[in-house]
Design an enzyme around this catalytic site. Sequence first.
Site, mmCIF file in Angstrom:
data_model
loop_
_atom_site.group_PDB
_atom_site.id
_atom_site.type_symbol
_atom_site.label_atom_id
_atom_site.label_comp_id
_atom_site.label_asym_id
_atom_site.label_seq_id
_atom_site.Cartn_x
_atom_site.Cartn_y
_atom_site.Cartn_z
ATOM 1 N N GLY A 52 0.773 -1.242 0.000
ATOM 2 C CA GLY A 52 0.000 0.000 0.000
ATOM 3 C C GLY A 52 0.802 1.289 0.000
ATOM 4 C CB SER A 53 4.321 2.242 -0.622
ATOM 5 O OG SER A 53 4.575 1.938 -1.966
ATOM 6 C CG ASN A 54 2.346 3.335 -5.642
ATOM 7 O OD1 ASN A 54 2.749 4.378 -6.141
ATOM 8 N ND2 ASN A 54 3.010 2.199 -5.708
ATOM 9 C CG MET A 109 -0.512 -7.224 -6.824
ATOM 10 S SD MET A 109 0.302 -6.163 -8.055
ATOM 11 C CE MET A 109 1.444 -7.341 -8.746
ATOM 12 C CG HIS A 120 3.143 -2.194 -15.236
ATOM 13 N ND1 HIS A 120 2.651 -3.376 -14.697
ATOM 14 C CD2 HIS A 120 4.248 -2.528 -15.942
ATOM 15 C CE1 HIS A 120 3.431 -4.369 -15.079
ATOM 16 N NE2 HIS A 120 4.408 -3.886 -15.825
HETATM 17 C C1 GAR Z 1 3.979 -1.153 -7.239
HETATM 18 O O1 GAR Z 1 5.320 -1.222 -7.657
HETATM 19 C C2 GAR Z 1 3.059 -1.155 -8.440
HETATM 20 O O2 GAR Z 1 3.565 -0.476 -9.532
HETATM 21 C C3 GAR Z 1 2.960 -2.635 -8.718
HETATM 22 O O3 GAR Z 1 2.857 -3.221 -7.446
HETATM 23 C C4 GAR Z 1 3.593 -2.433 -6.505
HETATM 24 C C5 GAR Z 1 2.710 -2.179 -5.316
HETATM 25 O O4 GAR Z 1 3.412 -1.536 -4.292
HETATM 26 N N1 GAR Z 1 1.851 -2.928 -9.545
HETATM 27 C C6 GAR Z 1 1.864 -3.872 -10.483
HETATM 28 O O5 GAR Z 1 2.815 -4.584 -10.677
HETATM 29 C C7 GAR Z 1 0.581 -3.981 -11.277
HETATM 30 N N2 GAR Z 1 0.773 -4.857 -12.390
HETATM 31 P P1 GAR Z 1 2.603 -0.815 -3.123
HETATM 32 O O6 GAR Z 1 1.587 -1.830 -2.602
HETATM 33 O O7 GAR Z 1 3.637 -0.491 -2.107
HETATM 34 O O8 GAR Z 1 1.929 0.372 -3.693
#
Ligand code: GAR
Length: 196
Positions: A13-15, A97, A116
């Site tokens: 969930g950082s994004n 995902m 992505h």
């Molecule tokens: C992120 O790097 C995002 O770009 C990727 O999952 C990670 C989630 O990190 N998404 C994909 O690969 C989608 N195909 P987060 O949970 O810390 O945000």
Amino acid sequence: MQKKCIILASGNGSNALNLIHEFHTQGKAAFDKINISAVVANVENAPVIDKVRLAAPDIPVFFLPYASVSERECFENELENIIRKYSINYIILAGFMKILSKEFVSKFPYKIINIHPSLLPAFKGRDAIKKAFEYGVKYTGVTVHYVTPEIDAGPIIYQEVVKIEEYDTAESLETKIHKTEHKIYPVALEKILGAN
Ligand code: GAR
């Protein structure tokens, strides 16, 4: 007009947290135009759930189970109920995902946005950072794009290049990619959602 967004996330969930920080907690100018109205996680106990509850107790967080394809229809029906209830305009994928069905995606043209961790169309699908690193490309990056029924193939909104240095490891590259994601996702969303 204010754009109401729902964030979909699966894991760390950082994004999601970064977007909440940018558009909700921090109260930037874009706050008037972009409202994070709800968050949905498809994985029980995903760290994103508690993180959002702690950072923004006023944003409702829902857990809708979707691990196997058999759960997808139920997940999407529940999600549509939430979308209607909160009058959502945009669906923001932030580390979500799972694959959304063609039927679901077709109902929301140009309203579902994804980030992505590669320069699409290179390294589609899962583990894009690792795939780029192992392939040995010298440049990779981050792509923000509209979601269409074909996976990771929708129109590109924004991209930023990340250089892979000789001294980079898979881990250091991942850190660089996340840093770039946190920088460009709010900018890309502001550009699209804040436009009218
Ligand atoms: C992120 O790097 C995002 O770009 C990727 O999952 C990670 C989630 O990190 N998404 C994909 O690969 C989608 N195909 P987060 O949970 O810390 O945000």
